[in-house]
Every structure is written in structure tokens, then in C-alpha cells.
Motif scaffolding. Sequence first.
Motif, PDB file in Angstrom:
ATOM      1  N   GLU A 141       0.806  -1.227   0.000  1.00  0.00           N
ATOM      2  CA  GLU A 141       0.000   0.000   0.000  1.00  0.00           C
ATOM      3  C   GLU A 141       0.837   1.274   0.000  1.00  0.00           C
ATOM      4  OE1 GLU A 141       0.387  -1.036   4.437  1.00  0.00           O
ATOM      5  OE2 GLU A 141       0.014  -2.179   2.623  1.00  0.00           O
ATOM      6  N   VAL A 142       2.144   1.151   0.240  1.00  0.00           N
ATOM      7  CA  VAL A 142       3.029   2.324   0.307  1.00  0.00           C
ATOM      8  C   VAL A 142       3.961   2.336  -0.897  1.00  0.00           C
ATOM      9  CG1 VAL A 142       4.889   3.440   1.618  1.00  0.00           C
ATOM     10  CG2 VAL A 142       2.928   2.472   2.818  1.00  0.00           C
ATOM     11  N   GLN A 143       4.007   3.479  -1.557  1.00  0.00           N
ATOM     12  CA  GLN A 143       4.898   3.680  -2.704  1.00  0.00           C
ATOM     13  C   GLN A 143       5.864   4.814  -2.394  1.00  0.00           C
ATOM     14  OE1 GLN A 143       4.759   1.713  -5.543  1.00  0.00           O
ATOM     15  NE2 GLN A 143       3.271   0.571  -4.338  1.00  0.00           N
ATOM     16  N   LEU A 144       7.156   4.531  -2.449  1.00  0.00           N
ATOM     17  CA  LEU A 144       8.152   5.586  -2.249  1.00  0.00           C
ATOM     18  C   LEU A 144       8.171   6.471  -3.479  1.00  0.00           C
ATOM     19  CD1 LEU A 144      11.105   3.539  -0.700  1.00  0.00           C
ATOM     20  CD2 LEU A 144       9.457   4.975   0.492  1.00  0.00           C
ATOM     21  N   GLU A 145       8.122   7.779  -3.274  1.00  0.00           N
ATOM     22  CA  GLU A 145       8.157   8.726  -4.388  1.00  0.00           C
ATOM     23  C   GLU A 145       9.479   9.464  -4.460  1.00  0.00           C
ATOM     24  OE1 GLU A 145       4.778  11.314  -4.170  1.00  0.00           O
ATOM     25  OE2 GLU A 145       3.494   9.814  -5.121  1.00  0.00           O
ATOM     26  N   GLY A 181      21.260  12.334   6.833  1.00  0.00           N
ATOM     27  CA  GLY A 181      19.874  12.726   6.999  1.00  0.00           C
ATOM     28  C   GLY A 181      19.078  12.180   5.827  1.00  0.00           C
ATOM     29  N   ALA A 182      17.895  11.665   6.114  1.00  0.00           N
ATOM     30  CA  ALA A 182      17.027  11.137   5.059  1.00  0.00           C
ATOM     31  C   ALA A 182      15.719  11.902   5.055  1.00  0.00           C
ATOM     32  CB  ALA A 182      16.768   9.652   5.279  1.00  0.00           C
ATOM     33  N   ASP A 183      15.254  12.174   3.875  1.00  0.00           N
ATOM     34  CA  ASP A 183      14.001  12.884   3.651  1.00  0.00           C
ATOM     35  C   ASP A 183      13.194  12.001   2.696  1.00  0.00           C
ATOM     36  OD1 ASP A 183      12.078  14.880   3.166  1.00  0.00           O
ATOM     37  OD2 ASP A 183      13.612  16.441   3.276  1.00  0.00           O
ATOM     38  N   GLY A 191     -12.451   4.124  -5.831  1.00  0.00           N
ATOM     39  CA  GLY A 191     -12.766   4.674  -4.521  1.00  0.00           C
ATOM     40  C   GLY A 191     -11.648   4.615  -3.496  1.00  0.00           C
ATOM     41  N   ASN A 192     -10.471   4.169  -3.859  1.00  0.00           N
ATOM     42  CA  ASN A 192      -9.366   4.135  -2.900  1.00  0.00           C
ATOM     43  C   ASN A 192      -8.896   5.544  -2.542  1.00  0.00           C
ATOM     44  OD1 ASN A 192      -9.273   1.350  -2.720  1.00  0.00           O
ATOM     45  ND2 ASN A 192      -7.778   1.150  -4.365  1.00  0.00           N
ATOM     46  N   THR A 193      -8.420   5.694  -1.312  1.00  0.00           N
ATOM     47  CA  THR A 193      -7.899   6.969  -0.822  1.00  0.00           C
ATOM     48  C   THR A 193      -6.381   6.959  -0.904  1.00  0.00           C
ATOM     49  OG1 THR A 193      -9.742   7.220   0.694  1.00  0.00           O
ATOM     50  CG2 THR A 193      -7.762   8.480   1.191  1.00  0.00           C
ATOM     51  N   VAL A 194      -5.800   8.074  -1.334  1.00  0.00           N
ATOM     52  CA  VAL A 194      -4.340   8.213  -1.413  1.00  0.00           C
ATOM     53  C   VAL A 194      -3.905   9.336  -0.481  1.00  0.00           C
ATOM     54  CG1 VAL A 194      -2.359   8.689  -2.902  1.00  0.00           C
ATOM     55  CG2 VAL A 194      -4.323   7.435  -3.813  1.00  0.00           C
ATOM     56  N   LEU A 195      -2.946   9.023   0.385  1.00  0.00           N
ATOM     57  CA  LEU A 195      -2.344  10.014   1.271  1.00  0.00           C
ATOM     58  C   LEU A 195      -0.866  10.133   0.935  1.00  0.00           C
ATOM     59  CD1 LEU A 195      -3.860   8.854   4.687  1.00  0.00           C
ATOM     60  CD2 LEU A 195      -4.697  10.678   3.195  1.00  0.00           C
ATOM     61  N   ARG A 196      -0.389  11.347   0.807  1.00  0.00           N
ATOM     62  CA  ARG A 196       1.050  11.584   0.614  1.00  0.00           C
ATOM     63  C   ARG A 196       1.615  11.979   1.973  1.00  0.00           C
ATOM     64  NH1 ARG A 196       1.155  14.424  -3.736  1.00  0.00           N
ATOM     65  NH2 ARG A 196       1.929  12.726  -5.011  1.00  0.00           N
ATOM     66  N   PHE A 197       2.738  11.362   2.341  1.00  0.00           N
ATOM     67  CA  PHE A 197       3.334  11.686   3.630  1.00  0.00           C
ATOM     68  C   PHE A 197       4.830  11.904   3.495  1.00  0.00           C
ATOM     69  CE2 PHE A 197       3.268   7.100   3.305  1.00  0.00           C
ATOM     70  CZ  PHE A 197       4.456   6.660   3.876  1.00  0.00           C
ATOM     71  N   HIS A 198       5.368  12.588   4.473  1.00  0.00           N
ATOM     72  CA  HIS A 198       6.760  13.039   4.449  1.00  0.00           C
ATOM     73  C   HIS A 198       7.389  12.686   5.793  1.00  0.00           C
ATOM     74  CE1 HIS A 198       9.521  16.837   4.153  1.00  0.00           C
ATOM     75  NE2 HIS A 198      10.204  15.719   4.081  1.00  0.00           N
ATOM     76  N   VAL A 199       8.464  11.906   5.769  1.00  0.00           N
ATOM     77  CA  VAL A 199       9.164  11.474   6.976  1.00  0.00           C
ATOM     78  C   VAL A 199      10.620  11.888   6.870  1.00  0.00           C
ATOM     79  CG1 VAL A 199       9.869   9.464   8.359  1.00  0.00           C
ATOM     80  CG2 VAL A 199       7.644   9.480   7.227  1.00  0.00           C
ATOM     81  N   THR A 200      11.177  12.402   7.964  1.00  0.00           N
ATOM     82  CA  THR A 200      12.605  12.700   8.006  1.00  0.00           C
ATOM     83  C   THR A 200      13.240  11.950   9.182  1.00  0.00           C
ATOM     84  OG1 THR A 200      12.298  14.654   9.392  1.00  0.00           O
ATOM     85  CG2 THR A 200      12.317  15.009   7.012  1.00  0.00           C
ATOM     86  N   PHE A 201      14.509  11.631   9.044  1.00  0.00           N
ATOM     87  CA  PHE A 201      15.252  10.985  10.123  1.00  0.00           C
ATOM     88  C   PHE A 201      16.740  11.055   9.807  1.00  0.00           C
ATOM     89  CE2 PHE A 201      13.961   7.716   7.106  1.00  0.00           C
ATOM     90  CZ  PHE A 201      15.147   7.039   6.839  1.00  0.00           C
ATOM     91  N   ALA A 202      17.548  10.742  10.803  1.00  0.00           N
ATOM     92  CA  ALA A 202      18.998  10.680  10.626  1.00  0.00           C
ATOM     93  C   ALA A 202      19.464   9.284  11.007  1.00  0.00           C
ATOM     94  CB  ALA A 202      19.684  11.727  11.505  1.00  0.00           C
ATOM     95  N   PHE A 203      20.584   8.872  10.436  1.00  0.00           N
ATOM     96  CA  PHE A 203      21.156   7.572  10.772  1.00  0.00           C
ATOM     97  C   PHE A 203      22.661   7.599  10.581  1.00  0.00           C
ATOM     98  CE2 PHE A 203      20.285   7.403   6.262  1.00  0.00           C
ATOM     99  CZ  PHE A 203      21.383   6.740   5.722  1.00  0.00           C
ATOM    100  N   ASN A 204      23.324   6.694  11.261  1.00  0.00           N
ATOM    101  CA  ASN A 204      24.752   6.472  11.086  1.00  0.00           C
ATOM    102  C   ASN A 204      24.881   5.155  10.326  1.00  0.00           C
ATOM    103  OD1 ASN A 204      27.403   5.359  11.532  1.00  0.00           O
ATOM    104  ND2 ASN A 204      27.700   6.952  13.046  1.00  0.00           N
ATOM    105  N   PRO A 205      25.466   5.169   9.131  1.00  0.00           N
ATOM    106  CA  PRO A 205      25.484   3.955   8.310  1.00  0.00           C
ATOM    107  C   PRO A 205      26.259   2.786   8.927  1.00  0.00           C
ATOM    108  CG  PRO A 205      26.795   5.681   7.295  1.00  0.00           C
ATOM    109  CD  PRO A 205      26.098   6.300   8.460  1.00  0.00           C
ATOM    110  N   THR A 206      27.167   3.068   9.831  1.00  0.00           N
ATOM    111  CA  THR A 206      27.939   1.955  10.414  1.00  0.00           C
ATOM    112  C   THR A 206      27.199   1.293  11.568  1.00  0.00           C
ATOM    113  OG1 THR A 206      29.152   3.477  11.854  1.00  0.00           O
ATOM    114  CG2 THR A 206      30.165   2.941   9.741  1.00  0.00           C
ATOM    115  N   THR A 207      26.207   1.964  12.157  1.00  0.00           N
ATOM    116  CA  THR A 207      25.491   1.385  13.297  1.00  0.00           C
ATOM    117  C   THR A 207      23.995   1.257  13.059  1.00  0.00           C
ATOM    118  OG1 THR A 207      25.214   3.582  14.305  1.00  0.00           O
ATOM    119  CG2 THR A 207      27.170   2.333  14.943  1.00  0.00           C
TER     120      THR A 207
END
Length: 133
Positions: A49-53, A65-67, A114-130
Motif C-alpha cells: 500500500e506504500v509507494q516511495l516517491e 539525513g534522510a528525507d 474509490g481508494n484513498t491516497v495520502l502523501r506523507f513526508h518522513v525525516t530521520f537521521a542515521f549512522n550507516p555503520t550502526t
Amino acid sequence: GAPLLPTMRSVAVGRRDYVREAASLDSVATDRAGVARVLTAIAGTTRSEVQLEELTLTRNGGNWGADVVATSTGRSTASALVGVDRFYRSLAATITLANRQLVDVVYVSPQAGGNTVLRFHVTFAFNPTTALQ
């Protein structure tokens, strides 16, 4: 003996510089491999149900940082929100994150059928080694 001393010193300095450069290249390769593993994990958290845009990564020292902008489709607004919630929770369950934030959720429009579509935006940070330990 004296003429060899400057030559030996320059060889030692050259070897030290080589070791530093090799360590730096190894660090970059390890970092990139870690980022690739995190990208794979992000893709793995998406359900049908989720599509990355959009996915934007920004390096900030040892962290990234990821957006992420994605859409969630459901038979109703509530079921589309469940898709947003699953993605948001799956990220934290799969990847060690910092500053995870759901920035916004926007109603896009009903789709055919009749399906509903919601667009959402998530941000976060990560350290690739951990991030995946």
C-alpha cells in the motif's frame, strides 16, 4: 650513513601518508556500503500500500539525513493512515534512527475504485555503520 637518513625519512613519511589515504578510502567504502544497506532496509519496510516517491540523503559528518516522501493507498482514509503508520513504525523497528519525524500527511485524492491516497513526508537521521546493528 648521513645521506641515507633524509631518504629514509621521506620513505617513512610517504608510507605514513599512504596508510592514511588507504584508511580514508576504506572508510568511504564502508560508509557507502552501510548507506546502501540502509537504503535496502528502507525499501524493505514498504508494503504494497506504500509507494516511495522521493528519497533525499544528505551527509552531515558521520551521519546521514534522510528525507522520504511516499504515498499510502487504502480503501478508506483510515486504512491509508494504517499504511503510513506501518511504514513509520517499521523504519524504527528495522533501522537505528535519530530525530525521526512525520512531517506531514496530505490527502491527495480518491483513485479509481474509490481508494484513498495520502502523501506523507518522513525525516530521520542515521549512522550507516550502526544503523542496522
